[in-house]
Design a protein around this motif. Structure first.
Motif, PDB file in Angstrom:
ATOM      1  N   SER A 113      11.300  14.528  -3.622  1.00 31.23           N
ATOM      2  CA  SER A 113      11.106  13.320  -4.417  1.00 31.23           C
ATOM      3  C   SER A 113       9.630  13.135  -4.744  1.00 31.23           C
ATOM      4  CB  SER A 113      11.636  12.103  -3.662  1.00 31.23           C
ATOM      5  OG  SER A 113      10.995  12.000  -2.406  1.00 31.23           O
ATOM      6  N   GLY A 114       9.354  12.445  -5.858  1.00 31.62           N
ATOM      7  CA  GLY A 114       7.990  12.250  -6.296  1.00 31.62           C
ATOM      8  C   GLY A 114       7.285  11.135  -5.554  1.00 31.62           C
ATOM      9  N   PRO A 115       6.006  10.937  -5.826  1.00 37.64           N
ATOM     10  CA  PRO A 115       5.247   9.868  -5.181  1.00 37.64           C
ATOM     11  C   PRO A 115       5.702   8.493  -5.687  1.00 37.64           C
ATOM     12  CG  PRO A 115       3.921  10.903  -6.874  1.00 37.64           C
ATOM     13  CD  PRO A 115       5.164  11.719  -6.767  1.00 37.64           C
ATOM     14  N   PHE A 116       5.320   7.458  -4.973  1.00 36.71           N
ATOM     15  CA  PHE A 116       5.668   6.100  -5.370  1.00 36.71           C
ATOM     16  C   PHE A 116       4.868   5.693  -6.605  1.00 36.71           C
ATOM     17  CE2 PHE A 116       6.735   6.021  -0.801  1.00 36.71           C
ATOM     18  CZ  PHE A 116       8.049   5.571  -0.900  1.00 36.71           C
ATOM     19  N   THR A 117       5.505   4.942  -7.479  1.00 35.21           N
ATOM     20  CA  THR A 117       4.858   4.476  -8.700  1.00 35.21           C
ATOM     21  C   THR A 117       4.394   3.038  -8.539  1.00 35.21           C
ATOM     22  OG1 THR A 117       6.916   3.640  -9.683  1.00 35.21           O
ATOM     23  CG2 THR A 117       6.380   5.991 -10.027  1.00 35.21           C
ATOM     24  N   GLU A 118       3.593   2.579  -9.499  1.00 38.58           N
ATOM     25  CA  GLU A 118       3.100   1.205  -9.459  1.00 38.58           C
ATOM     26  C   GLU A 118       4.248   0.212  -9.631  1.00 38.58           C
ATOM     27  OE1 GLU A 118      -0.112  -1.661 -11.797  1.00 38.58           O
ATOM     28  OE2 GLU A 118      -0.140   0.525 -12.075  1.00 38.58           O
ATOM     29  N   ASP A 119       5.225   0.547 -10.479  1.00 30.76           N
ATOM     30  CA  ASP A 119       6.387  -0.340 -10.648  1.00 30.76           C
ATOM     31  C   ASP A 119       7.170  -0.473  -9.358  1.00 30.76           C
ATOM     32  OD1 ASP A 119       5.733  -0.768 -13.271  1.00 30.76           O
ATOM     33  OD2 ASP A 119       7.125   0.732 -14.071  1.00 30.76           O
TER      34      ASP A 119
ATOM     35  N   ALA B 120       5.920  -0.189  -6.383  1.00 35.10           N
ATOM     36  CA  ALA B 120       5.119  -1.022  -5.486  1.00 35.10           C
ATOM     37  C   ALA B 120       5.295  -2.505  -5.812  1.00 35.10           C
ATOM     38  CB  ALA B 120       3.646  -0.626  -5.571  1.00 35.10           C
ATOM     39  N   ASP B 121       5.347  -2.848  -7.109  1.00 31.87           N
ATOM     40  CA  ASP B 121       5.576  -4.245  -7.496  1.00 31.87           C
ATOM     41  C   ASP B 121       6.952  -4.706  -7.041  1.00 31.87           C
ATOM     42  OD1 ASP B 121       3.105  -4.304  -8.676  1.00 31.87           O
ATOM     43  OD2 ASP B 121       3.845  -3.876 -10.696  1.00 31.87           O
ATOM     44  N   LEU B 122       7.964  -3.837  -7.200  1.00 31.67           N
ATOM     45  CA  LEU B 122       9.311  -4.189  -6.755  1.00 31.67           C
ATOM     46  C   LEU B 122       9.345  -4.403  -5.243  1.00 31.67           C
ATOM     47  CD1 LEU B 122      12.336  -4.577  -7.236  1.00 31.67           C
ATOM     48  CD2 LEU B 122      12.605  -2.085  -7.062  1.00 31.67           C
ATOM     49  N   MET B 123       8.666  -3.539  -4.498  1.00 30.97           N
ATOM     50  CA  MET B 123       8.638  -3.688  -3.044  1.00 30.97           C
ATOM     51  C   MET B 123       7.943  -4.983  -2.629  1.00 30.97           C
ATOM     52  SD  MET B 123       9.465  -2.660  -0.107  1.00 30.97           S
ATOM     53  CE  MET B 123      10.145  -1.066  -0.563  1.00 30.97           C
ATOM     54  N   THR B 124       6.910  -5.379  -3.379  1.00 27.99           N
ATOM     55  CA  THR B 124       6.228  -6.638  -3.088  1.00 27.99           C
ATOM     56  C   THR B 124       7.179  -7.815  -3.250  1.00 27.99           C
ATOM     57  OG1 THR B 124       4.092  -5.725  -3.794  1.00 27.99           O
ATOM     58  CG2 THR B 124       4.311  -8.141  -3.742  1.00 27.99           C
ATOM     59  N   GLN B 125       7.976  -7.800  -4.312  1.00 25.76           N
ATOM     60  CA  GLN B 125       8.941  -8.880  -4.534  1.00 25.76           C
ATOM     61  C   GLN B 125      10.010  -8.898  -3.441  1.00 25.76           C
ATOM     62  OE1 GLN B 125      10.450  -9.077  -8.585  1.00 25.76           O
ATOM     63  NE2 GLN B 125       8.605  -8.077  -9.350  1.00 25.76           N
ATOM     64  N   ILE B 126      10.498  -7.705  -3.076  1.00 27.76           N
ATOM     65  CA  ILE B 126      11.505  -7.630  -2.010  1.00 27.76           C
ATOM     66  C   ILE B 126      10.948  -8.170  -0.699  1.00 27.76           C
ATOM     67  CG2 ILE B 126      12.857  -6.043  -0.596  1.00 27.76           C
ATOM     68  CD1 ILE B 126      13.142  -4.252  -3.062  1.00 27.76           C
ATOM     69  N   ALA B 127       9.718  -7.766  -0.366  1.00 32.07           N
ATOM     70  CA  ALA B 127       9.111  -8.227   0.883  1.00 32.07           C
ATOM     71  C   ALA B 127       8.881  -9.734   0.867  1.00 32.07           C
ATOM     72  CB  ALA B 127       7.798  -7.489   1.119  1.00 32.07           C
ATOM     73  N   SER B 128       8.466 -10.263  -0.302  1.00 33.70           N
ATOM     74  CA  SER B 128       8.224 -11.703  -0.399  1.00 33.70           C
ATOM     75  C   SER B 128       9.501 -12.499  -0.162  1.00 33.70           C
ATOM     76  CB  SER B 128       7.640 -12.032  -1.777  1.00 33.70           C
ATOM     77  OG  SER B 128       7.468 -13.422  -1.935  1.00 33.70           O
ATOM     78  N   ARG B 129      10.592 -12.089  -0.806  1.00 30.12           N
ATOM     79  CA  ARG B 129      11.863 -12.801  -0.630  1.00 30.12           C
ATOM     80  C   ARG B 129      12.412 -12.598   0.779  1.00 30.12           C
ATOM     81  NH1 ARG B 129      15.098 -12.195  -6.420  1.00 30.12           N
ATOM     82  NH2 ARG B 129      13.356 -12.869  -7.726  1.00 30.12           N
ATOM     83  N   GLY B 130      12.271 -11.384   1.299  1.00 33.09           N
ATOM     84  CA  GLY B 130      12.746 -11.130   2.657  1.00 33.09           C
ATOM     85  C   GLY B 130      11.989 -11.938   3.687  1.00 33.09           C
ATOM     86  N   ALA B 131      10.653 -12.060   3.515  1.00 28.57           N
ATOM     87  CA  ALA B 131       9.851 -12.843   4.460  1.00 28.57           C
ATOM     88  C   ALA B 131      10.246 -14.307   4.436  1.00 28.57           C
ATOM     89  CB  ALA B 131       8.368 -12.682   4.126  1.00 28.57           C
ATOM     90  N   LEU B 132      10.504 -14.845   3.242  1.00 26.13           N
ATOM     91  CA  LEU B 132      10.910 -16.248   3.141  1.00 26.13           C
ATOM     92  C   LEU B 132      12.254 -16.479   3.832  1.00 26.13           C
ATOM     93  CD1 LEU B 132      10.243 -19.033   2.042  1.00 26.13           C
ATOM     94  CD2 LEU B 132      11.424 -18.404  -0.078  1.00 26.13           C
ATOM     95  N   ALA B 133      13.197 -15.529   3.652  1.00 23.61           N
ATOM     96  CA  ALA B 133      14.501 -15.658   4.303  1.00 23.61           C
ATOM     97  C   ALA B 133      14.360 -15.590   5.826  1.00 23.61           C
ATOM     98  CB  ALA B 133      15.449 -14.569   3.804  1.00 23.61           C
ATOM     99  N   ILE B 134      13.520 -14.682   6.311  1.00 28.61           N
ATOM    100  CA  ILE B 134      13.313 -14.552   7.762  1.00 28.61           C
ATOM    101  C   ILE B 134      12.680 -15.818   8.320  1.00 28.61           C
ATOM    102  CG2 ILE B 134      12.027 -13.305   9.539  1.00 28.61           C
ATOM    103  CD1 ILE B 134      12.329 -10.785   7.804  1.00 28.61           C
ATOM    104  N   ASP B 135      11.681 -16.357   7.611  1.00 32.36           N
ATOM    105  CA  ASP B 135      11.011 -17.562   8.093  1.00 32.36           C
ATOM    106  C   ASP B 135      11.957 -18.759   8.091  1.00 32.36           C
ATOM    107  OD1 ASP B 135       8.494 -18.792   8.987  1.00 32.36           O
ATOM    108  OD2 ASP B 135       8.659 -19.943   7.135  1.00 32.36           O
ATOM    109  N   ASN B 136      12.798 -18.865   7.066  1.00 29.49           N
ATOM    110  CA  ASN B 136      13.782 -19.950   7.039  1.00 29.49           C
ATOM    111  C   ASN B 136      14.750 -19.823   8.211  1.00 29.49           C
ATOM    112  OD1 ASN B 136      12.717 -21.116   4.743  1.00 29.49           O
ATOM    113  ND2 ASN B 136      14.098 -20.054   3.342  1.00 29.49           N
ATOM    114  N   ALA B 137      15.166 -18.578   8.511  1.00 28.50           N
ATOM    115  CA  ALA B 137      16.073 -18.362   9.641  1.00 28.50           C
ATOM    116  C   ALA B 137      15.405 -18.743  10.957  1.00 28.50           C
ATOM    117  CB  ALA B 137      16.529 -16.909   9.675  1.00 28.50           C
TER     118      ALA B 137
ATOM    119  N   VAL C 189       0.845  -1.192   0.000  1.00 30.95           N
ATOM    120  CA  VAL C 189       0.000   0.000   0.000  1.00 30.95           C
ATOM    121  C   VAL C 189       0.877   1.237   0.000  1.00 30.95           C
ATOM    122  CG1 VAL C 189      -1.849   1.223   1.199  1.00 30.95           C
ATOM    123  CG2 VAL C 189      -1.758  -1.268   1.272  1.00 30.95           C
ATOM    124  N   ALA C 190       0.540   2.205  -0.867  1.00 30.93           N
ATOM    125  CA  ALA C 190       1.243   3.497  -0.922  1.00 30.93           C
ATOM    126  C   ALA C 190       0.277   4.591  -0.487  1.00 30.93           C
ATOM    127  CB  ALA C 190       1.763   3.764  -2.324  1.00 30.93           C
ATOM    128  N   LEU C 191       0.729   5.433   0.430  1.00 28.63           N
ATOM    129  CA  LEU C 191      -0.095   6.512   0.978  1.00 28.63           C
ATOM    130  C   LEU C 191       0.702   7.811   0.992  1.00 28.63           C
ATOM    131  CD1 LEU C 191      -1.448   4.640   4.143  1.00 28.63           C
ATOM    132  CD2 LEU C 191      -2.681   4.961   1.998  1.00 28.63           C
TER     133      LEU C 191
END
Length: 296
Positions: free
Chosen positions: A95-101, A103-120, A44-46
């Motif tokens: 700086s300008g507002p966040f773009t949809e691209d 947001a998609d990149l942040m989703t991928q980063i969060a997904s990989r980061g969550a998997l690494a944290i859960d594995n740890a 979510v971007a606000l």
């Protein structure tokens, strides 16, 4: 950037208007559609005004909003159906507002980061369980029997990150003799510790009927073969163990020993000099095999 755990949330990394130390509790967020989107795994971007409306608490704004910030993007850390926290990224200055691209990149980063944290988390939990199991299976550091006084210590290689199935034992025998054992199981983790516990229990049982060292290792070799046969498909070839078994007689002051793939013992003399005992270990690393014993 911030990371949050499930309610009650605690801040573990904070860069905002107010300096803080990790672990301070964050007041609860009011119910808001933003939180529903967060729980559904959406990034979510606000803008700043919307974020302040979501928070609706000056204390939270003081905690969370950096100076000159005008927009925020929040991505939940979800792994295997569990919410582990969130990543918040702020835009400051011109700086300008966040773009949809973005947001998609942040989703991928969060997904990989969550998997690494859960594995740890999973690795840490299994490692702690393996450490606790191995420590409970090891004998006391010192023993006192009619035959001898013994002292032992277990020191894992390196930093101890990989818990293996190594063990030692001192077993008082009915004939007032003393059996000394040192062994190791192939592998690491819970499986190796559990196998070590089974072998240690079997050796204690066989030692009580006072088999000769080479005969006892033959019986243990049969057990290792059965454990290998019971292992899951693909793991048969990695089930194995080494063992050194010695029996000390305080009357004759002699020690009979046999080795199955284990390094030889070292004699430490009163003057501090050392001498390895010349005993030929088994050569097969997969499982225990009977080897000629030696009386020393």
């Amino acid at each position: 950037m911030e990371t949050w755990t499930t309610p009650p949330w605690r801040r573990s990394l904070q860069h905002g208007r107010r300096a803080s130390t990790g672990g301070d509790p964050i007041p609860s967020f009011p119910d808001h559609p933003f939180l529903h989107s967060f729980r559904e795994g959406k990034t979510v971007a606000l803008d700043l005004d919307d974020f302040i409306a979501v928070v609706a608490d000056p204390q939270l704004v003081e905690y969370l909003v950096p100076m000159d910030a005008h927009a925020v993007m929040v991505a939940p850390l979800l792994a295997r159906g569990l919410t582990l926290g969130a990543i918040s990224v702020w835009r400051c200055g011109r700086s300008g507002p966040f773009t949809e691209d973005e947001a998609d990149l942040m989703t991928q980063i969060a997904s990989r980061g969550a998997l690494a944290i859960d594995n740890a988390r999973r690795y840490t939990r299994e490692h702690r369980a393996a450490v606790a199991l191995q420590q409970r299976l090891l004998p006391p550091a010192t023993t006192e029997t009619p035959a001898a006084q013994t002292a032992g210590v277990y020191r894992p290689a390196g930093d101890g990150a990989e818990i293996s199935g190594d063990w030692y034992d001192a077993i008082a025998l009915p004939s007032l003799r003393l059996a000394l054992v040192a062994g190791g199981v192939v592998g690491h983790g819970m499986a190796a510790s559990a196998t070590m516990g089974r072998l240690r229990a079997a050796i204690q049982t066989l030692a009580d009927i006072e088999l000769e060292p080479d005969e006892l290792l033959t019986r243990i070799a049969d057990l290792v073969q059965r454990l290998a046969a019971e292992a899951p498909p693909g793991d048969h070839d990695i089930v194995g163990a080494t063992c050194l078994y010695a029996v000390y007689d305080p009357v004759t002051r002699r020690c009979a020993m046999a080795s199955a793939g284990h390094p030889p013992p070292v004699l430490v003399r009163p003057d501090g000099t050392t001498e390895p005992i010349g005993i030929s270990p088994g050569q097969c690393p997969r499982a225990l095999h009977r080897r000629p014993g030696r009386t020393w």
